[in-house]
Scaffold this active site. Structure first.
Site, PDB file in Angstrom:
ATOM      1  N   GLY A 182       0.642  -1.375  -0.104  1.00 35.57           N
ATOM      2  CA  GLY A 182      -0.099  -0.067   0.016  1.00 35.57           C
ATOM      3  C   GLY A 182       0.900   1.227   0.103  1.00 35.57           C
ATOM      4  N   ARG A 183       2.068   1.308   0.269  1.00 32.35           N
ATOM      5  CA  ARG A 183       2.870   2.398   0.301  1.00 32.35           C
ATOM      6  C   ARG A 183       4.453   1.905   0.119  1.00 32.35           C
ATOM      7  NH1 ARG A 183       4.355   3.539   6.607  1.00 32.35           N
ATOM      8  NH2 ARG A 183       3.869   1.504   7.331  1.00 32.35           N
ATOM      9  N   ARG A 239      14.634  -0.156   1.449  1.00 31.36           N
ATOM     10  CA  ARG A 239      14.801  -1.287   1.758  1.00 31.36           C
ATOM     11  C   ARG A 239      15.362  -2.358   0.875  1.00 31.36           C
ATOM     12  NH1 ARG A 239       9.364  -2.879   5.446  1.00 31.36           N
ATOM     13  NH2 ARG A 239       8.735  -3.539   3.332  1.00 31.36           N
ATOM     14  N   ASP A 255       0.809 -11.079   6.984  1.00 32.20           N
ATOM     15  CA  ASP A 255       1.647 -10.253   6.034  1.00 32.20           C
ATOM     16  C   ASP A 255       2.636  -9.658   6.142  1.00 32.20           C
ATOM     17  OD1 ASP A 255      -0.549  -8.679   7.592  1.00 32.20           O
ATOM     18  OD2 ASP A 255       0.269  -7.136   6.421  1.00 32.20           O
ATOM     19  N   ASN A 256       3.185  -9.774   7.432  1.00 35.28           N
ATOM     20  CA  ASN A 256       4.462  -9.322   8.204  1.00 35.28           C
ATOM     21  C   ASN A 256       5.479 -10.405   8.335  1.00 35.28           C
ATOM     22  OD1 ASN A 256       3.369  -6.605   7.786  1.00 35.28           O
ATOM     23  ND2 ASN A 256       2.844  -6.520  10.018  1.00 35.28           N
TER      24      ASN A 256
END
Length: 494
Positions: A100-101, A179, A259-260
């Protein structure tokens, strides 16, 4: 404020691009370019992470690189995209999520390069696609701190900031953190395709991950010749080892949603994380988690739960639930073995098979620390110095219950005598860090950065990349935290 006009030609860097995730096809992502960040400036850069890409100090300092990694200038060879995935958040199915970002620029020199905070994507939902300065600094520093500690993690190349306002609980300013990871694929990617019964895409993604990162699972499968079950078992074991490292060093992730969770067993997505100050097993570092689902002492259990969610998504490929269960059953013994080895090293002792005294000592040590709310990192560092050269009085001074400590110390010294102060004792200072990214240290660096003073970020980066060294000039940053540190509240907002 007007956005700068980027040069027409993309920036060329000495990178060998091989955008393999892009080659999976349109079902896995949406192609989209980063949105420009107005008038960016450097906040922090990691030469250690830059070396992974073959970038030297000159390249890392280049104004053109600042523009490229702020979304203002395309990188030659990149193929930007936002990935789709789904997941469980706080134990509930959240459905489709996605980047999303964050925008994946592509893969270069074996590392995926991702810009986090680079603007709206089709998966932004109600968000604005931006990250703020405070969260970007925290992620930048913690990614590199975990690497310095020897814990499996994604990396952070740099942070750029801008005076562009971003609304959160308060009005803040925008930032982008770059990242790096061999892959940013998550458990949620597989949940996404399984939930939609897109089994062909599920298989494509699984085969991609196995062939690239788990080739042994195909050449020599361990579970009844089943490649996908063997791969699940390998993911289970990598995840168990990662979480054992978290527990040993006192790291709280804060948002262990599926999702992490990295499919490679890497620490991923640094949001409301914390390193323990006082040892509180039930510590909740995320004020968005009022029920403590992701409390420190729950992390192993949650990791196992998340792996069950992954296993459920992979059942169409594994075919036999019993094999999936067998793969999942490897979590507990792998975690216990890894954790005991790590804690034995922190104590300067050997973790021998069948040793009954060591697990009891570890348990009682943690209970003693919790009872007197002793600072976790300082206890281990002082114990290291005492074991190597004595005396134990500085360790004793951390405790209210001196009698209880003296009883514990007698037991500890008896076990130490059996190892005759061998190499395990001398290695204690290499496994018990002097410096960890305490929340108050991060807050001080963030506050200075808000006033364009980035020296705090740079100093912390130096310490955190070599956390076992003494760094006498920064002795104050290894001391007990100030009283106000316990009032710091970190949430999921960024």
């Amino acid at each position: 404020m007007n956005a700068p006009h980027p040069p027409k030609l993309p920036l060329r860097l000495p990178l060998n691009w091989d955008n393999q995730f892009h080659q999976l096809g349109a079902a896995f992502y949406t192609q989209i370019a980063p949105q420009p960040l107005p008038e960016p400036y450097w906040v922090g850069r990691s030469p250690s992470a830059a070396a992974l890409l073959g970038l030297d100090a000159q390249a890392l300092a280049a104004p053109e690189l600042l523009q490229a990694l702020s979304g203002n200038l395309p990188l030659s060879g990149s193929q930007p995209l936002a990935s789709v995935y789904s997941g469980h958040q706080f134990g509930s199915w959240a459905g489709q999520l996605g980047d999303g970002r964050a925008i994946l620029l592509g893969e270069a020199n074996g590392w995926e390069i991702q810009l986090k905070g680079s603007g709206l994507t089709p998966y932004s939902r109600m968000g604005d696609g931006r990250a703020v300065l405070r969260s970007s600094i925290r992620e930048f520093l913690c990614s590199e701190a975990m690497f310095g500690l020897g814990i499996p993690t994604t990396r952070a190349l740099c942070v750029s900031g801008s005076d562009q306002p971003v609304a959160r609980e308060l009005l803040e300013t925008a930032a982008v953190v770059t990242r790096l990871a061999p892959s940013f694929i998550r458990f949620g990617h597989f949940e996404h395709f399984a939930s939609r019964r897109q089994h062909a895409e599920l298989k494509t993604l699984a085969d991609f991950v196995i062939d690239r990162f788990y080739p042994d699972c195909r050449s020599t499968p361990t579970l009844d010749g089943n490649v996908y079950a063997s791969w699940l078992q390998a993911v289970v074991q990598r995840t168990a080892v990662m979480v054992a490292h978290w527990q040993a060093v006192g790291f709280c992730h804060g948002v262990m949603n599926t999702d992490n969770m990295s499919i490679l067993g890497l620490t991923l997505d640094y949001g409301p994380f914390a390193f323990l100050d006082v040892f509180d097993p039930g510590h909740i570092c995320n004020h968005s988690d009022p029920h403590g689902r992701y409390a420190f002492d729950q992390q192993p259990e949650i990791a196992h739960w998340n792996l069950y969610a992954l296993a459920n998504a992979l059942l169409p490929l594994i075919g036999r639930p019993a094999l999936a269960e067998q793969a999942l059953d490897s979590f507990e013994p792998t975690f216990k073995r890894s954790y005991q080895q790590l804690m034995a090293a922190k104590l300067g002792l050997q973790a021998a098979e069948g040793d009954e005294q060591l697990p009891v000592l570890i348990r009682d040590t943690l209970a003693m620390l919790a009872q007197d709310r002793v600072d976790y990192s300082i206890f281990w560092r002082r114990l290291s110095h005492a074991r190597v050269s004595g005396p134990f009085e500085p360790v004793r001074d951390l405790f209210i219950d001196r009698v209880g400590f003296d009883t514990w110390l007698l037991r500890y010294q008896e076990l130490c005598a059996q190892s005759e102060k061998g190499p395990e004792a001398n290695l204690m200072l290499k496994v018990n860090p002097k410096y960890v990214l305490r929340n108050y240290l991060g807050e001080n660096a963030i506050e200075a950065a808000r006033h364009k003073d980035f020296s705090g970020v740079a100093n912390l980066l130096t310490l955190l990349l070599a956390p076992y060294d003494e760094h006498p000039a920064f002795e104050a940053l290894a001391g007990l935290p100030p009283d106000w540190a316990s009032q710091i509240s970190i949430s999921c907002s960024s």
